[in-house]
Design a protein around this motif. Sequence first.
Motif, PDB file in Angstrom:
ATOM      1  N   GLU A 302       0.834  -1.209   0.000  1.00  0.00           N
ATOM      2  CA  GLU A 302       0.000   0.000   0.000  1.00  0.00           C
ATOM      3  C   GLU A 302       0.868   1.258   0.000  1.00  0.00           C
ATOM      4  O   GLU A 302       0.608   2.211  -0.740  1.00  0.00           O
ATOM      5  CB  GLU A 302      -0.917   0.010   1.223  1.00  0.00           C
ATOM      6  N   THR A 305       2.373   2.505  -3.257  1.00  0.00           N
ATOM      7  CA  THR A 305       1.515   3.149  -4.260  1.00  0.00           C
ATOM      8  C   THR A 305       1.426   4.667  -4.072  1.00  0.00           C
ATOM      9  O   THR A 305       0.822   5.344  -4.900  1.00  0.00           O
ATOM     10  CB  THR A 305       0.085   2.577  -4.190  1.00  0.00           C
ATOM     11  N   HIS A 422      -7.661   7.924  -0.767  1.00  0.00           N
ATOM     12  CA  HIS A 422      -6.472   7.977   0.081  1.00  0.00           C
ATOM     13  C   HIS A 422      -6.761   7.539   1.513  1.00  0.00           C
ATOM     14  O   HIS A 422      -5.986   6.769   2.110  1.00  0.00           O
ATOM     15  CB  HIS A 422      -5.891   9.387   0.078  1.00  0.00           C
ATOM     16  N   ASP A 424      -9.017   5.561   2.653  1.00  0.00           N
ATOM     17  CA  ASP A 424      -9.215   4.111   2.710  1.00  0.00           C
ATOM     18  C   ASP A 424      -7.868   3.392   2.655  1.00  0.00           C
ATOM     19  O   ASP A 424      -7.660   2.378   3.337  1.00  0.00           O
ATOM     20  CB  ASP A 424     -10.109   3.648   1.564  1.00  0.00           C
ATOM     21  N   ARG A 425      -6.957   3.915   1.844  1.00  0.00           N
ATOM     22  CA  ARG A 425      -5.614   3.326   1.785  1.00  0.00           C
ATOM     23  C   ARG A 425      -4.924   3.448   3.144  1.00  0.00           C
ATOM     24  O   ARG A 425      -4.314   2.486   3.629  1.00  0.00           O
ATOM     25  CB  ARG A 425      -4.785   4.032   0.710  1.00  0.00           C
ATOM     26  N   ARG A 428      -6.264   0.907   5.509  1.00  0.00           N
ATOM     27  CA  ARG A 428      -5.735  -0.440   5.249  1.00  0.00           C
ATOM     28  C   ARG A 428      -4.309  -0.571   5.793  1.00  0.00           C
ATOM     29  O   ARG A 428      -3.940  -1.613   6.358  1.00  0.00           O
ATOM     30  CB  ARG A 428      -5.779  -0.739   3.748  1.00  0.00           C
TER      31      ARG A 428
END
Length: 486
Positions: A302, A305, A422, A424-425, A428
């Motif tokens: 993650e 990215t 972003h 949500d990333r 995670r």
Amino acid sequence: MSAASTPGAGRTGHVVVIGGGISGLAAAHRLLEAGARVTVLEASERLGGKLRAGEVEGVPVDLGAEAMLARRPEAVELARAVGLGERLQPPATANASLWTRGELRPLPKGHLMGVPGDLAPLAASGVVSDDGLARIAREQTLPATEVGEDVALGEFIAARLGREVVDRLVEPLLGGVYAGDVYRTSMRASVPTLFELARSDRPLTEGVRELVERAARRQGGPVFMGIDGGIGRLPLAVADAVRAAGGEIRTHTPVRELRRTADGWTVATDSGALTADAVVLAAPAPAAARLLAADSPAASAELATVDYASMALVTMAFRRADVDALARGSGFLVPPVDGHTIKAATFSSRKWGWLWDTDPELFLLRTSIGRFEDDDDLKRDDADLVGLSLADLGEAVGLAARPVAARVDRWDGGLPQYPVGHLDRVARIRAEVAKLPGLGVCGAVYDGVGIPACIASARRAADELLDHIGATLGPGGGGREREWGA
């Protein structure tokens, strides 16, 4: 400082903080306050990250970020805690302009990150054409626009108010924060107040007007704050406070490997390995991704990215007599749509009172160059960037003088980008990190690129690890139990 940080007071949780920017230093400060033993590791030769103090022609200046949001308390609180309270200063002037449509125009009042709430000052400024104003007014007749869990800020506003307000107002304002592409930037992450307004199905202009009026009624101080001598003093003062509290700081110490062990962590450096009860990873996304690859491949993937924007700051000193009559207000922003090289100019000696008084013969100003995926100019040498800045300043304000001194500071990969999704990333990443007891993450990549947001991120990581250390070592073994007298 608690007894836990005193030699011989019993076992104290040892936390290694990887990264000596403001986030890492703030985390170290928080941990030491609670009685942990702390070692900060910084790969480069200096501390502070994107906050950097320096000099031009003998005058102290900021070579990175120059102001912090004062409406959020974290940065101001930290500055006061490390002895900089008396040096805090609001801008001497906050009257900024936009260089657009061929001239400098006043930045219209009554907006939220460029989204207008009152069309009268926008119309008077000349920033938006008559057609653009008519397009904004038509929003009242439009059906609601679905935003879902997130939406690109520029795309949503363009659909509601037209592209002109995005290109000439929102883009330069948000670009000053992220150096990014507003048409891809997450509204939920970058301007959450606007996101909540968008979800209410109310007309944007109507909602913004109410928000601006409400903010004006409760306004209790300056929006931004600087520090006499430069914001770059803040990380240095925090570092001094960390050392004074017994913390250890090592520069020139890149971390080669981070591994989870049966009872803690091993942090490998060129000068040897450190063992720790907990680790704060306060490094940029690429470094964090590398260090987490072994123990948390999902979090590492993650982080890999995350995109970054690069930029350069050109700081110049002029004879005050050559500039004083031309440089009015605090400076100006430049919409990318107008096709100029610089994206902003700050009239530093007029904006900050302490700079105005430092040398009565000099006037300092700076320009910024570079945006996300628009970095061709950054491949030029320093002299070219100074020349390009002078050319734009000549066109914008009529400046013809040459600087008596200039320097260029390049921030390669300086600003993380917050695209749609972003948050949500980040959720995670944190969920994966939570599977590794004794590990915390913080920094600009997670909850905001501003100084207060970075400090809040650091406090969150530190507090979570203090809970872990207390639970692991037990009463009397360090962490918050000892700080709270348990």
